[in-house]
Design a protein around this motif. Structure first.
Motif, PDB file in Angstrom:
ATOM      1  N   THR A 197       0.831  -1.353  -0.531  1.00  0.00           N
ATOM      2  CA  THR A 197       0.075  -0.772  -0.456  1.00  0.00           C
ATOM      3  C   THR A 197       0.973   1.187   0.038  1.00  0.00           C
ATOM      4  OG1 THR A 197       0.383   0.182   2.559  1.00  0.00           O
ATOM      5  CG2 THR A 197      -1.167  -1.423   1.512  1.00  0.00           C
ATOM      6  N   LEU A 198       0.241   2.253  -0.202  1.00  0.00           N
ATOM      7  CA  LEU A 198       0.953   3.633  -0.044  1.00  0.00           C
ATOM      8  C   LEU A 198       1.757   3.487   1.650  1.00  0.00           C
ATOM      9  CD1 LEU A 198      -1.554   6.420  -2.104  1.00  0.00           C
ATOM     10  CD2 LEU A 198       0.818   4.946  -2.468  1.00  0.00           C
ATOM     11  N   TRP A 199       1.617   2.865   2.336  1.00  0.00           N
ATOM     12  CA  TRP A 199       1.637   3.551   3.445  1.00  0.00           C
ATOM     13  C   TRP A 199       3.711   3.131   3.870  1.00  0.00           C
ATOM     14  CZ3 TRP A 199      -0.251   6.375   7.416  1.00  0.00           C
ATOM     15  CH2 TRP A 199      -2.079   6.175   7.318  1.00  0.00           C
ATOM     16  N   SER A 200       4.581   3.199   4.332  1.00  0.00           N
ATOM     17  CA  SER A 200       6.002   3.612   4.454  1.00  0.00           C
ATOM     18  C   SER A 200       6.498   4.460   5.579  1.00  0.00           C
ATOM     19  CB  SER A 200       6.230   3.971   3.042  1.00  0.00           C
ATOM     20  OG  SER A 200       6.693   5.149   3.186  1.00  0.00           O
ATOM     21  N   LYS A 201       7.741   3.602   6.352  1.00  0.00           N
ATOM     22  CA  LYS A 201       8.335   4.252   6.720  1.00  0.00           C
ATOM     23  C   LYS A 201       8.332   6.024   6.850  1.00  0.00           C
ATOM     24  CE  LYS A 201      12.507   4.523  10.357  1.00  0.00           C
ATOM     25  NZ  LYS A 201      11.477   4.536  11.171  1.00  0.00           N
ATOM     26  N   GLY A 202       7.793   6.620   7.922  1.00  0.00           N
ATOM     27  CA  GLY A 202       7.727   7.968   8.156  1.00  0.00           C
ATOM     28  C   GLY A 202       6.595   8.890   7.835  1.00  0.00           C
ATOM     29  N   LYS A 203       5.147   8.499   7.014  1.00  0.00           N
ATOM     30  CA  LYS A 203       3.924   8.300   6.483  1.00  0.00           C
ATOM     31  C   LYS A 203       3.392   9.406   7.524  1.00  0.00           C
ATOM     32  CE  LYS A 203       3.589   8.633   1.900  1.00  0.00           C
ATOM     33  NZ  LYS A 203       2.975   8.110   1.250  1.00  0.00           N
ATOM     34  N   LEU A 204       2.907  10.099   7.939  1.00  0.00           N
ATOM     35  CA  LEU A 204       2.231  10.878   9.375  1.00  0.00           C
ATOM     36  C   LEU A 204       0.575  10.202   8.606  1.00  0.00           C
ATOM     37  CD1 LEU A 204       2.846  14.095   9.000  1.00  0.00           C
ATOM     38  CD2 LEU A 204       3.442  12.368  10.068  1.00  0.00           C
ATOM     39  N   LEU A 205      -0.251  10.170   9.927  1.00  0.00           N
ATOM     40  CA  LEU A 205      -1.567   9.484   9.742  1.00  0.00           C
ATOM     41  C   LEU A 205      -1.976  11.033   9.445  1.00  0.00           C
ATOM     42  CD1 LEU A 205       0.021   7.084  11.025  1.00  0.00           C
ATOM     43  CD2 LEU A 205      -1.629   6.594  11.964  1.00  0.00           C
ATOM     44  N   LEU A 214      -2.650  13.522  12.826  1.00  0.00           N
ATOM     45  CA  LEU A 214      -2.946  13.354  13.971  1.00  0.00           C
ATOM     46  C   LEU A 214      -1.631  13.171  14.562  1.00  0.00           C
ATOM     47  CD1 LEU A 214      -5.489  10.941  13.666  1.00  0.00           C
ATOM     48  CD2 LEU A 214      -6.182  12.982  14.224  1.00  0.00           C
ATOM     49  N   ARG A 215      -2.160  14.036  15.439  1.00  0.00           N
ATOM     50  CA  ARG A 215      -1.399  13.917  17.534  1.00  0.00           C
ATOM     51  C   ARG A 215      -2.087  12.997  17.752  1.00  0.00           C
ATOM     52  NH1 ARG A 215       2.411  18.064  17.854  1.00  0.00           N
ATOM     53  NH2 ARG A 215       2.784  19.957  16.069  1.00  0.00           N
ATOM     54  N   PRO A 216      -1.672  12.076  19.112  1.00  0.00           N
ATOM     55  CA  PRO A 216      -1.515  11.212  19.397  1.00  0.00           C
ATOM     56  C   PRO A 216      -2.792  11.880  20.866  1.00  0.00           C
ATOM     57  CG  PRO A 216       0.669  10.962  20.463  1.00  0.00           C
ATOM     58  CD  PRO A 216       0.473  11.909  18.864  1.00  0.00           C
ATOM     59  N   GLU A 217      -2.451  13.006  21.239  1.00  0.00           N
ATOM     60  CA  GLU A 217      -3.527  14.114  22.071  1.00  0.00           C
ATOM     61  C   GLU A 217      -4.646  14.028  21.649  1.00  0.00           C
ATOM     62  OE1 GLU A 217      -0.567  16.846  20.974  1.00  0.00           O
ATOM     63  OE2 GLU A 217      -0.657  14.955  21.234  1.00  0.00           O
ATOM     64  N   ALA A 265       2.779  -4.278  20.885  1.00  0.00           N
ATOM     65  CA  ALA A 265       4.259  -3.408  20.827  1.00  0.00           C
ATOM     66  C   ALA A 265       4.260  -2.554  19.784  1.00  0.00           C
ATOM     67  CB  ALA A 265       5.769  -4.591  20.206  1.00  0.00           C
ATOM     68  N   TRP A 266       3.503  -2.958  18.218  1.00  0.00           N
ATOM     69  CA  TRP A 266       3.375  -2.246  17.382  1.00  0.00           C
ATOM     70  C   TRP A 266       2.548  -1.179  18.105  1.00  0.00           C
ATOM     71  CZ3 TRP A 266       2.805  -5.158  12.380  1.00  0.00           C
ATOM     72  CH2 TRP A 266       3.715  -5.897  12.125  1.00  0.00           C
ATOM     73  N   SER A 267       2.137  -1.107  18.763  1.00  0.00           N
ATOM     74  CA  SER A 267       0.932   0.509  19.309  1.00  0.00           C
ATOM     75  C   SER A 267       1.568   1.954  19.431  1.00  0.00           C
ATOM     76  CB  SER A 267       0.304   0.078  20.048  1.00  0.00           C
ATOM     77  OG  SER A 267      -0.071  -0.300  21.308  1.00  0.00           O
ATOM     78  N   HIS A 268       0.762   2.752  19.769  1.00  0.00           N
ATOM     79  CA  HIS A 268       1.437   4.054  20.962  1.00  0.00           C
ATOM     80  C   HIS A 268       0.694   4.249  21.684  1.00  0.00           C
ATOM     81  CE1 HIS A 268       3.821   7.544  21.886  1.00  0.00           C
ATOM     82  NE2 HIS A 268       2.776   8.020  21.367  1.00  0.00           N
ATOM     83  N   ASN A 329       7.030  10.862  15.145  1.00  0.00           N
ATOM     84  CA  ASN A 329       8.112  11.275  15.262  1.00  0.00           C
ATOM     85  C   ASN A 329       8.482  12.108  16.047  1.00  0.00           C
ATOM     86  OD1 ASN A 329       6.350  13.560  14.733  1.00  0.00           O
ATOM     87  ND2 ASN A 329       6.225  13.617  12.261  1.00  0.00           N
ATOM     88  N   SER A 330       9.514  13.435  15.840  1.00  0.00           N
ATOM     89  CA  SER A 330      10.100  14.423  16.885  1.00  0.00           C
ATOM     90  C   SER A 330       9.181  15.493  16.953  1.00  0.00           C
ATOM     91  CB  SER A 330      11.391  14.415  15.353  1.00  0.00           C
ATOM     92  OG  SER A 330      11.229  15.200  14.455  1.00  0.00           O
ATOM     93  N   GLU A 331       8.521  15.282  15.663  1.00  0.00           N
ATOM     94  CA  GLU A 331       7.486  16.757  16.223  1.00  0.00           C
ATOM     95  C   GLU A 331       5.611  16.443  16.781  1.00  0.00           C
ATOM     96  OE1 GLU A 331       7.158  18.174  11.998  1.00  0.00           O
ATOM     97  OE2 GLU A 331       8.733  18.898  11.684  1.00  0.00           O
ATOM     98  N   GLY A 332       6.301  15.304  17.118  1.00  0.00           N
ATOM     99  CA  GLY A 332       4.970  14.440  17.754  1.00  0.00           C
ATOM    100  C   GLY A 332       3.774  14.172  16.877  1.00  0.00           C
ATOM    101  N   TYR A 333       3.821  14.430  16.119  1.00  0.00           N
ATOM    102  CA  TYR A 333       3.207  13.359  15.381  1.00  0.00           C
ATOM    103  C   TYR A 333       2.833  12.010  14.946  1.00  0.00           C
ATOM    104  CZ  TYR A 333       1.747  18.312  13.713  1.00  0.00           C
ATOM    105  OH  TYR A 333       1.529  19.209  13.072  1.00  0.00           O
TER     106      TYR A 333
END
Length: 352
Positions: A197-205, A214-217, A265-268, A329-333
């Protein structure tokens, strides 16, 4: 007049009754069997030049049928799928579809027209009367059928009129190629497209409703949010194709409620991401029950436990929903850490 007044030799016999026809000897009887009219010969039966003309006509139809099939194949290869032409009185229409339909119809029609013209002008048209017979054929009847078949084959002149025979066989042999070519309309082989799919490492949700990352909050406990990969926009040409594989739902659970170790393990922080595509026939999952952590597919009621690896607990789905590994990521997203590790959607025979 009663039957006693009719001479005995004129009375219908039992054999006449058995054959279902009664013909009295009285020539004035209006119901007497008139028999067959005298046979009238066609011009092709008495003039070989006329027969040759009919033969050439039939051969021409079969030859044009072959050209129609070749035209079908050429059109399929040469005409762009999106080309439009004006055809009176239809108006503007797709050039490929119109040409394929026209050439295929002409090719099939000419095979039939050639066969009909052949039968009407060159094959025997002598009327033959054959009495009814029992269903179980006697050896004599079987022999007669075979003799009639051989006679029919002889009278068809298939062996003698080689031009008709060869062009007919050519038309019939070439016409099925149209169906073979149509198999190409099923599209190219999918290759590995079903596995990625289009998902890959670093792609934002990205939230499907707000089109914002999205941010976790932003995700509350018990909520269900639909997301897409960063960079995929609704106006993109391939949007529907890609979102059909990349649609994801994220749910926030209490970490203590998550039973599956890989899921944890795969969640946040209790936020889990699963494919939105049902593994039964690919319907979009859209119903979530907060108290039980169950996701329900509205099409056929397949039910998945999102607190236990999205395994199937009810319904016809064949396997659990694939999970997307996520992080921050480092910006909190929220971001994807990889693509799905297995194909999304329904099973297929090459699936490992």
């Amino acid at each position: 007049m009663s039957s006693q007044d009719i001479p005995e030799e004129n009375l219908p016999s039992a054999q006449d009754h058995a054959h279902g026809s009664v013909a009295l000897a009285d020539t004035d009887n209006p119901f007497a069997d008139p028999g067959l009219p005298p046979h009238e010969h066609r011009v092709q039966d008495i003039d070989e030049r006329a027969a040759k003309r009919s033969e050439r006509t039939v051969a021409l139809m079969f030859t044009l049928s072959m050209l129609g099939t070749i035209g079908f194949i050429v059109a399929y290869v040469a005409i762009p799928v999106d080309k439009s032409i004006f055809v009176w009185p239809i108006g503007h229409t797709n050039a490929l579809n119109f040409t394929l339909g026209l050439t295929l119809g002409v090719s099939l029609f000419l095979i039939g027209a050639g066969a009909v013209h052949w039968a009407r002008t060159l094959m025997s048209d002598v009327e033959v009367v054959d009495e009814r017979h029992p269903i179980a054929a006697t050896p004599e009847v079987k022999a007669k059928v075979m003799a009639d078949f051989r006679l029919g084959a002889q009278e068809s002149a298939l062996g003698r009129r080689k031009l008709i025979r060869n062009t007919m066989f050519g038309a019939l042999a070439l016409f099925p190629l149209s169906g073979v070519v149509l198999l190409g309309g099923l599209g190219p082989a999918p290759g590995t497209k079903l596995r990625h799919t289009l998902w890959s490492k670093g792609k934002l949700l990205v939230n499907m409703n707000t089109n914002e990352p999205l941010r976790p909050e932003d995700v509350t406990v018990g909520s269900l949010t639909f997301v897409k990969p960063e960079g995929l926009e609704e106006h993109d040409h391939e949007f529907l194709t890609e979102i059909a594989k990349a649609a994801v739902m994220i749910i926030r659970l209490q970490p203590g409620d998550i039973k599956d170790k890989q899921e944890l393990a795969w969640s946040h922080d209790g936020i889990v991401a699963y494919s939105k595509v049902c593994t039964h026939v690919g319907c979009p999952i859209s119903l979530y029950e907060q108290q039980t952590h169950h996701a329900l597919c509205p099409c056929h009621q397949s039910t998945f436990d999102l607190a236990d690896g999205a395994r199937v607990i009810f319904g016809p789905a064949g396997h659990a929903l694939p999970q997307l590994r996520i992080g921050v990521n480092s910006e909190g997203y929220l971001e994807a850490l990889s693509d799905f590790d297995e194909p999304v959607g329904p099973s297929f025979w090459e699936r490992g």
